[in-house]
Scaffold this motif. Structure first.
Motif, PDB file in Angstrom:
ATOM      1  N   PHE A 177       0.790  -1.317   0.035  1.00  0.00           N
ATOM      2  CA  PHE A 177       0.036   0.030   0.087  1.00  0.00           C
ATOM      3  C   PHE A 177       0.962   1.269   0.101  1.00  0.00           C
ATOM      4  O   PHE A 177       2.054   1.211   0.370  1.00  0.00           O
ATOM      5  N   TRP A 178       0.418   2.476  -0.560  1.00  0.00           N
ATOM      6  CA  TRP A 178       0.949   3.490  -0.625  1.00  0.00           C
ATOM      7  C   TRP A 178       0.086   4.554   0.118  1.00  0.00           C
ATOM      8  O   TRP A 178      -1.008   4.452   0.323  1.00  0.00           O
ATOM      9  N   MET A 179       0.794   5.747   0.473  1.00  0.00           N
ATOM     10  CA  MET A 179      -0.071   6.844   1.328  1.00  0.00           C
ATOM     11  C   MET A 179      -1.171   7.208   0.597  1.00  0.00           C
ATOM     12  O   MET A 179      -2.394   7.503   1.146  1.00  0.00           O
ATOM     13  N   HIS A 180      -1.435   7.236  -0.693  1.00  0.00           N
ATOM     14  CA  HIS A 180      -2.444   7.760  -1.569  1.00  0.00           C
ATOM     15  C   HIS A 180      -3.492   6.797  -1.824  1.00  0.00           C
ATOM     16  O   HIS A 180      -4.703   6.929  -2.262  1.00  0.00           O
ATOM     17  N   HIS A 181      -3.301   5.389  -1.320  1.00  0.00           N
ATOM     18  CA  HIS A 181      -4.425   4.350  -1.787  1.00  0.00           C
ATOM     19  C   HIS A 181      -5.619   4.423  -0.810  1.00  0.00           C
ATOM     20  O   HIS A 181      -5.253   5.052   0.496  1.00  0.00           O
ATOM     21  N   CYS A 183      -7.808   2.791   1.950  1.00  0.00           N
ATOM     22  CA  CYS A 183      -7.615   1.767   2.887  1.00  0.00           C
ATOM     23  C   CYS A 183      -9.233   1.430   3.483  1.00  0.00           C
ATOM     24  O   CYS A 183      -9.682   2.194   3.941  1.00  0.00           O
ATOM     25  N   HIS A 282       2.551   4.088   8.982  1.00  0.00           N
ATOM     26  CA  HIS A 282       1.394   4.827   8.174  1.00  0.00           C
ATOM     27  C   HIS A 282       1.223   3.818   7.169  1.00  0.00           C
ATOM     28  O   HIS A 282       1.786   2.552   6.870  1.00  0.00           O
ATOM     29  N   GLY A 284       1.178   3.775   4.027  1.00  0.00           N
ATOM     30  CA  GLY A 284       2.219   3.428   3.144  1.00  0.00           C
ATOM     31  C   GLY A 284       3.374   2.351   3.260  1.00  0.00           C
ATOM     32  O   GLY A 284       4.391   2.343   2.725  1.00  0.00           O
ATOM     33  N   ASN A 285       3.317   2.129   4.707  1.00  0.00           N
ATOM     34  CA  ASN A 285       4.424   1.110   5.146  1.00  0.00           C
ATOM     35  C   ASN A 285       3.685  -0.282   5.081  1.00  0.00           C
ATOM     36  O   ASN A 285       4.303  -0.889   6.102  1.00  0.00           O
ATOM     37  N   SER A 317      -2.989   7.774   9.649  1.00  0.00           N
ATOM     38  CA  SER A 317      -2.520   7.917   8.279  1.00  0.00           C
ATOM     39  C   SER A 317      -3.456   7.401   7.204  1.00  0.00           C
ATOM     40  O   SER A 317      -3.397   7.591   5.935  1.00  0.00           O
ATOM     41  N   HIS A 377       5.854  11.464  -0.403  1.00  0.00           N
ATOM     42  CA  HIS A 377       4.492  10.937  -0.246  1.00  0.00           C
ATOM     43  C   HIS A 377       3.664  12.012  -1.228  1.00  0.00           C
ATOM     44  O   HIS A 377       3.970  13.294  -1.330  1.00  0.00           O
ATOM     45  N   ALA A 381      -2.445  13.375  -0.228  1.00  0.00           N
ATOM     46  CA  ALA A 381      -2.662  12.301   0.801  1.00  0.00           C
ATOM     47  C   ALA A 381      -2.195  13.000   2.028  1.00  0.00           C
ATOM     48  O   ALA A 381      -2.587  12.950   3.465  1.00  0.00           O
TER      49      ALA A 381
END
Length: 425
Positions: A177-181, A183, A282, A284-285, A317, A377, A381
């Motif tokens: 996953f990345w921050m802009h995905h 969730c 977060h 994105g990790n 996040s 990032h 996001a």
């Protein structure tokens, strides 16, 4: 001297000795910061091993990955893209001869290496981030293999220099996953269950005094003074940004109260039950298994802290402003239930009090990320977190919880110990 007087005298001696040792420890950390800063900004160090993306070659990959497989050879190796953030990151596609293929050597690798920019090396060096991640993969990861990717090779040196050869998550059917995905609730729940397993395994572990002593509490982290100063600056700079200038009056007042009293709260956090936390959990990790389970990557910010710090950091996040209210309570309860399944029962009122306070820590991370340009990032996001943070601070009555804690700390300093909620194991 009667018994009571003797005991009081002994207690004062113990407190004074502990205070003296703490002061010496902090002085040593301050001196180390000077060396770490110099090493980070040095144009080069005498490191013969490959530690930058420019040094990677087919021959080096063959030697490093195939060293334990006699006769393994790379027929072809070529870069397959990459991106830079806090570290330089590259992917390579690999074609092994029959011997290498039969041994199961990887067909691709994800590589993290020393950043070329001195400012980024400074962050890695001051906080010993590269060293922490290498130690995680060489000392801890095999205890929790399903919670983290596999690393084939890991080395670190002074000044934020390091290199990691890791599996490419997608090769095993895992989804990063990345921050802009977006969730989903299910992914958020899976991440919190993974974190609960990690936290329970190392809850107040005696190993923090032995082989895991390098996993330090916040106020005694490597680079603690430098890190604190960076947050002080970020809070100030944030007020001059468009997001900072748009802060509502009530949130601006929380900003003031936090800015004036954060050291007392840091110290209080470090007196609470501690565990091993990922530290930068977060969205994105994180990654997902095909069956819905979750894990985490980028284990560079490991430290020792109350587990709710991690819960807040992830949720604020991962969730959008619209998701937070309908999901938040359910996810906190899911985390506490998962923690209990792994043998740790945490009082819910105490946990929610910590949650309200650790929103401030997550807010600090947002302010620093925004004022430092985003660390790679997506801007959208990062910006959406401003409304999210304001809503969380209000809904959890963080100002009132913070004010109450500061009152308790004040009473404790004047001889009235804090008798607030405590966790039950």
């Amino acid at each position: 001297m009667n018994c009571a007087a003797f005991c009081a005298h002994e207690n004062r001696e113990v407190i004074m000795q502990a205070s003296s040792m703490a002061a010496l420890h902090k002085e040593a950390l301050d001196r180390l910061e000077l060396a770490d800063m110099a090493a980070a900004h040095a144009g080069s160090l005498s490191i013969e091993n490959v530690h930058t993306v420019d040094g990677i070659s087919q021959g080096w990959l063959e030697k490093t990955l195939g060293k334990d497989v006699s006769g393994a050879a790379l027929a072809k190796a070529e870069p397959a893209g990459g991106h830079d953030g806090m570290t330089d990151r590259r992917q390579w596609n690999l074609e092994w001869n029959e011997t290498g293929q039969a041994a199961g050597l990887p067909g691709s690798v994800f590589i993290k290496a020393t950043p070329s920019h001195p400012y980024l090396r400074e962050t890695l060096s001051m906080l010993h981030m590269a060293e922490a991640e290498v130690r995680f993969y060489t000392q801890v990861r095999d205890e929790i293999p399903h919670l983290a990717p596999q690393a084939y090779y890991a080395r670190s040196w002074a000044g934020g220099r390091f290199i990691l050869l890791m599996e490419k998550l997608e090769d095993r059917g895992l989804t990063p996953f990345w921050m802009h995905h977006e969730c989903t609730f299910d992914h958020a729940k899976a991440v919190l269950e993974a974190l609960a397993e990690l936290h329970a395994r190392f809850w107040e572990s005696p190993r923090f005094e032995t082989d895991l002593a390098w996993i330090r509490p916040r106020t005694f982290k490597y680079g603690a003074g430098w890190h604190e100063a960076s947050f002080v600056k970020a809070r100030k700079d944030y007020l001059d940004t468009d997001l900072g200038q748009a802060l509502p009056d009530d949130v601006r007042e929380i900003h003031r109260l936090w800015s004036e009293n954060f050291r007392e709260v840091y110290a209080w956090w470090d007196t609470q039950p501690m565990t091993f936390i990922h530290g930068d959990s977060h969205l994105g990790n994180t990654f997902a298994y095909p069956d819905g389970r979750a894990g985490l990557f980028d284990w560079q910010v490991i430290f020792r802290a109350p587990s709710m710090r991690e819960v807040v950091y992830f949720m604020l996040s991962a969730l959008t402003h619209e998701q937070r209210q309908p999901f938040e309570d359910k996810l906190i309860s899911a985390y506490l239930k998962a923690l209990e399944r792994h043998g740790i029962k945490l009082d819910e009122a105490y946990a929610r009090r910590l949650y309200a306070l650790f929103i401030l820590d997550s807010w600090d991370a947002h302010m620093k990320t925004y004022t430092r340009g985003g660390y790679g990032h997506a801007d959208a996001a990062i910006r959406q977190r401003a409304d999210l943070m304001a809503g969380a601070l209000r809904d959890h009555k963080t100002k009132e919880v913070l004010s109450d804690l500061l009152d308790e700390i004040g009473r404790s300093v004047h001889g009235h110990p804090d008798r607030g909620a405590s966790p039950a194991k």
